[in-house]
Enzyme design. Structure first.
Site, PDB file in Angstrom:
ATOM      1  N   ASP A  70       0.809  -1.300  -0.077  1.00 21.10           N
ATOM      2  CA  ASP A  70      -0.109   0.114   0.020  1.00 21.10           C
ATOM      3  C   ASP A  70       0.838   1.170   0.135  1.00 21.10           C
ATOM      4  OD1 ASP A  70      -2.375   1.483   0.331  1.00 21.10           O
ATOM      5  OD2 ASP A  70      -2.605   1.241   2.188  1.00 21.10           O
ATOM      6  N   LYS A  71       0.306   2.407  -0.151  1.00 12.94           N
ATOM      7  CA  LYS A  71       1.260   3.684  -0.172  1.00 12.94           C
ATOM      8  C   LYS A  71       0.870   4.472   1.093  1.00 12.94           C
ATOM      9  CE  LYS A  71      -0.024   7.807  -2.130  1.00 12.94           C
ATOM     10  NZ  LYS A  71       0.326   8.413  -1.193  1.00 12.94           N
ATOM     11  N   THR A  72      -0.290   4.800   1.413  1.00 13.04           N
ATOM     12  CA  THR A  72      -0.491   5.578   2.653  1.00 13.04           C
ATOM     13  C   THR A  72      -0.373   4.943   3.987  1.00 13.04           C
ATOM     14  OG1 THR A  72      -2.248   6.946   1.410  1.00 13.04           O
ATOM     15  CG2 THR A  72      -2.108   7.043   3.824  1.00 13.04           C
ATOM     16  N   LYS A 125     -16.076  20.016  -0.713  1.00 10.29           N
ATOM     17  CA  LYS A 125     -14.547  19.558  -0.962  1.00 10.29           C
ATOM     18  C   LYS A 125     -14.734  18.106  -1.508  1.00 10.29           C
ATOM     19  CE  LYS A 125     -12.899  18.136   3.513  1.00 10.29           C
ATOM     20  NZ  LYS A 125     -11.884  18.284   4.509  1.00 10.29           N
ATOM     21  N   GLY A 144      -5.303   3.838  -3.250  1.00 14.46           N
ATOM     22  CA  GLY A 144      -6.523   4.398  -3.502  1.00 14.46           C
ATOM     23  C   GLY A 144      -6.377   5.844  -4.132  1.00 14.46           C
ATOM     24  N   LYS A 177      -7.480  -5.083  -4.477  1.00 13.55           N
ATOM     25  CA  LYS A 177      -6.175  -5.444  -3.882  1.00 13.55           C
ATOM     26  C   LYS A 177      -6.013  -6.857  -3.486  1.00 13.55           C
ATOM     27  CE  LYS A 177      -5.342  -0.896  -2.013  1.00 13.55           C
ATOM     28  NZ  LYS A 177      -5.184   0.063  -0.661  1.00 13.55           N
TER      29      LYS A 177
END
Length: 887
Positions: free
Chosen positions: A247-249, A423, A533, A620
């Site tokens: 994963d990244k985060t 937002k 994501g 994933k």
């Protein structure tokens, strides 16, 4: 968990409740008190060979099949070791499982004792919807705990099947050479028992103990603190990872967001110009109002605004459109009640589900507009001059993965103005805000810098407009059919022609040493895939920044596809590129896997790096499963949850837990490599030890008219595989070919393991030939040199066998450890000391003669010296890859 019945919830009438809800506990245990022993026994005996050895031991109740005294098979303290070894395997397995279950239970109790929900003492609560136990999202996303059997164990099982085939063949040959005389079928069973050492049950004992040692070494490594092994059955699998999916985060990055950029279209503010933003906010609240933004006329938004007013509106919008709650805690000087009453800055902590939102609110505080209070229906902001602005929360539309945006409608209590703030991601906000010529370009620019971009907008509403919306919104929420669709339609009626205020850019910084760790993994032959994501530009930038994609490597951006034909054309376009990293979105990935699963996986596996962006959690999991199925190679999936409770649950359910991504380098390069190589050496040496004595038994039986009579009986056969050779053989778990620093410096050494060379049919055949050679030399040498009595054959052959095994361990060792030397000397001393008590099997007076000593010496040298010479020649003319690094 799978029961989806409707529920009737009685409010205030607990006596009418007729349903029991899941207990709010986490349970990662494989067994409970009642299923532990049956479960462990089932998992042991569901494999053929474990059941096979149990049947062999039980066969000793049959008089025709008995090869010795019954007690030697069933009393665990003495005797031939068929059942004894089986019991040892069971006791070790039960002990290991019990320890893991107890540790797991302790961890679960620790987690279950924590209180993760905190209700703030403000406002009023009508009702609370709480998911508990198995209905928690984190638990539903976690598979049930199970016993894992690694690739290495499957390979060992395969070799064991070959040995079992050899056992059957040898037994049949022995009976055939007797011309199937008499009750030959009983002779077959007797020979199966006699040569049962060909299939070494002690192999399972040694490997299980080795796994426990490897896990202990990982847990105790001070250079990777906090690392926990939760699956102690597969540590050697860490030495053969081909694909690492991350994963990244929170995994590659720190999951600590820092505000970096505010973009208004015509002007942008970075970290070096935030004082200008602070100045604009200060002037907006200290100078008398003269700008049109305070006008409640809708047409006022079209009037050209000053930069100061635009900055002020943007900051105020960011300070309002969120789900952050300020919480006040006692700090030793001020108690909680006083801190909350006076909005003490030093006691305030922001709480939110997402760190992105916290970073935005912290930034507005740094430029002068501070969120100081919030409850269910109101919000308070403090201006640079100390004035408190009160806002009533009329409606709030939380962020969802499907909508990719969140909104809030507030009323300014000082002016009565009603404003709808929103937002969200640029992909959805582009169709909501008024037409502009800079949104798409600037979002791309900021994403390419690795910033996570949010688009902020607003829309002023009159009282009549809001009342009309509220009536339709309430009616939609009361609908029985298609409620979600109707509610979304009403909200979307507001989401039109909104005024674009600004873009925000926050940065999630990389963890320490992510770049060198990824470089180590790449040089080790491990292909790294990043599944995230985030949007494509952000993911691509992070991949470049982390050096997942090297500077001189081309990147193929897989364009958005929605049909089978488009996917076919894009796959053909990617097929024509070589050594090119792939970047693909989740939507395109779904189309490719639907129509061209095999072709896509084949091309993706050839790519040096893959980045999947806008990837859902289910996708994933699907990618991990497809990689395992299509390639048959080992994959390692690494992830971290941004929510503390879910992250804790994920950690408890993982096979291995590490505190930082950089620890993966040492975990794989050092511990994984050592565990695999040591397990391979240990397993083959145990097989060699069993084949040696089986070869001697075969020679003995063939010389003495194929009689099914054991060569060694009683304590000799037990001592051979236990106190005489166990410690030196098991000490191979301490062996290593290179130092850990060298393994980290030259990750290319790891690449050699991916082909499975330490344990292969070739190495297995070599050890089989060595065993046959040494067993034959020892047995024929003993029969050739013995003088008069049979016990002399036993003394000469058994002593030569023990010495040969001890010398072979010394031949196999690559780096001596002091415990290895102790094990060698201890085993030799135990054998010499025990000779005094073995007068029933060995002539004590004969072993004290010079004749015995020179015969044993000659036989041992003939069995071992050629192998030492071959090892020297091989190191001299065909050295292994690591030899230059150790010189």
């Amino acid at each position: 968990m799978g029961d989806l019945r409707p529920r009737t919830v009685w409010l205030g009438h607990p006596e009418k409740r007729d349903q029991r809800y899941p207990r709010n506990v986490i349970n990662n245990q494989k067994y409970n008190f009642f299923t532990f022993l049956p479960g462990v026994l089932y998992n042991q005996f569901k494999y053929f060979f474990n059941l096979y050895f149990l049947l062999l031991a039980c066969s000793q109740f049959v008089d025709e099949l008995r090869l010795g005294a019954l007690y030697t098979y069933w009393v665990p303290l003495v005797g031939k070791s068929l059942l004894k070894n089986k019991l040892v395997v069971l006791f070790i397995t039960i002990g290991r499982e019990a320890v893991e279950e107890i540790r797991c239970s302790i961890r679960d109790k620790e987690v279950n004792s924590h209180i993760y929900s905190k209700l703030l003492p403000r406002g009023s609560i009508v009702g609370v919807v709480i998911y508990t136990g198995k209905e928690l999202r984190g638990v539903m996303n976690t598979s049930n705990p199970k016993n894992k059997m690694g690739l290495f164990d499957l390979e060992v099982n395969c070799l064991t099947k070959i040995l079992f085939g050899a056992l059957v063949v040898v037994s049949l040959v022995m009976v055939a050479l007797q011309h199937f005389a008499g009750r030959w079928y009983l002779q077959i069973f007797r020979f199966l028992l006699l040569f049962s050492n060909i299939v070494p049950i002690s192999l399972r004992v040694n490997l299980d103990l080795g796994k426990m040692v490897f896990s202990w070494m990982i847990n105790r490594d001070s250079k990777i603190p906090g690392t926990v092994v939760r699956a102690s059955t597969i540590p050697e699998e860490l030495g053969r990872i081909s694909y690492l999916l991350t994963d990244k985060t929170g995994t590659l990055t720190q999951n600590e967001m820092v505000f970096r950029r505010l973009h208004l279209g015509t002007v942008a503010y970075g970290m070096d110009s935030m004082d200008e933003v602070q100045s604009h906010v200060f002037s907006a609240y200290t100078q008398p109002p003269h700008d049109p933004p305070l006008s409640r006329a809708p047409a006022a938004t079209k009037v050209r605004k000053t930069i100061s007013s635009r900055v002020h509106e943007a900051v105020k919008a960011i300070a309002l459109v969120h789900n952050v709650t300020p919480v006040y805690e006692a700090n030793g000087v001020t108690d909680q009640a006083e801190a909350e009453q006076h909005y003490e800055d030093t006691c305030r902590v922001y709480q939110a589900a997402s760190p992105d939102e916290v970073s935005l609110v912290q930034w507005t505080e740094s430029v002068g507009l501070t969120l100081v209070g919030r409850d269910q229906s109101s919000m308070q902001l403090r201006t640079p001059s100390g004035q408190i602005l009160n806002f009533t929360i009329l409606q709030i539309f939380p962020f969802t993965y499907e909508s990719k945006r969140m909104g809030i409608i507030v009323r300014d209590e000082s002016t009565g103005e009603i404003t709808f703030y929103m937002k969200g991601a640029d992909a959805v906000m582009a169709g909501i805000v008024q037409y502009n010529d800079w949104l798409e370009e600037e979002c791309g620019n900021m994403a390419r810098e690795g910033l996570r971009v949010l688009v902020v907008s607003k829309k002023s509403l009159t009282e009549e407009q809001y009342q009309d919306f509220e009536a339709r919104y309430v009616q939609a929420k009361l609908s029985v059919h298609d409620r979600s669709l109707k509610v979304a339609t009403v909200i979307e009626s507001l989401e039109m022609e909104m005024e674009l205020l600004c873009l925000t850019g926050v940065e999630d910084q990389l963890q320490t040493d992510v770049r060198p760790t990824l470089e180590i993994l790449r040089n080790a032959g491990i292909k790294v895939w990043m599944l995230t994501g985030d949007k494509m530009e952000t993911a691509t930038c992070t991949a470049k920044n982390a050096h997942l994609v090297t500077r001189n490597q081309d990147i193929h951006i897989f364009r958005a596809v929605t049909t089978r034909g488009e996917a076919h054309l894009e796959l053909n376009s990617f097929r024509r590129k070589h050594d090119c990293a792939l970047v693909i979105s989740g939507d395109s990935l779904e189309v490719c896997l639907k129509y061209y699963e095999y072709e896509f996986m084949e091309l993706a596996c050839q790519s040096p790096a893959v980045v999947c962006c806008r990837c859902a959690p289910t996708q994933k999991a699907q990618i991990v499963r497809l990689l395992q199925e299509r390639t048959g190679k080992l994959t390692c999936a690494v992830g971290e949850s941004p929510r503390p409770h879910e992250g804790k649950q994920a950690s408890l359910a993982a096979d291995f837990s590490v505190t930082q991504f950089k620890h993966l380098g040492r975990l794989l390069m050092v511990h994984g490599r050592n565990s695999y190589k040591r397990s391979a050496a240990l397993s083959q040496f145990v097989i060699h030890r069993s084949l040696c004595i089986s070869t001697m038994q075969a020679v003995f039986s063939s010389v003495f008219y194929f009689a099914s009579v054991p060569l060694y009986q009683g304590f000799l056969i037990v001592g051979y595989s236990t106190i005489y050779t166990m410690f030196p053989v098991f000490s191979l778990v301490l062996d290593k070919d290179v130092k850990s620093e060298v393994a980290m410096l030259y990750p290319e050494l790891y690449k050699d393991l991916l082909k499975g060379r330490p344990l292969s049919f070739k190495t297995f055949l070599i050890w089989v030939l060595i065993s046959i050679y040494q067993g034959s030399i020892i047995m024929y040498g003993a029969m050739l040199l013995f003088e008069s009595e049979f016990v002399h054959i036993v003394a000469i052959s058994f002593t030569s066998l023990i010495l040969t095994e001890l010398l072979m361990v010394a031949l196999t060792v690559q780096t001596w450890h002091w415990l290895m030397m102790v094990a060698e000397l201890l085993s030799l001393s135990c054998y010499v000391a025990s000779l005094v008590f073995l007068h029933d099997y060995i002539d004590v007076y004969f072993i004290a003669t010079v004749s015995f000593l020179w015969k044993v010496t000659v036989i041992t040298l003939v069995s071992c010296l050629p192998l030492y010479i071959l090892k020297y020649l091989r190191r001299r003319f065909s050295p292994p890859s690591y030899s230059k690094l150790t010189s």
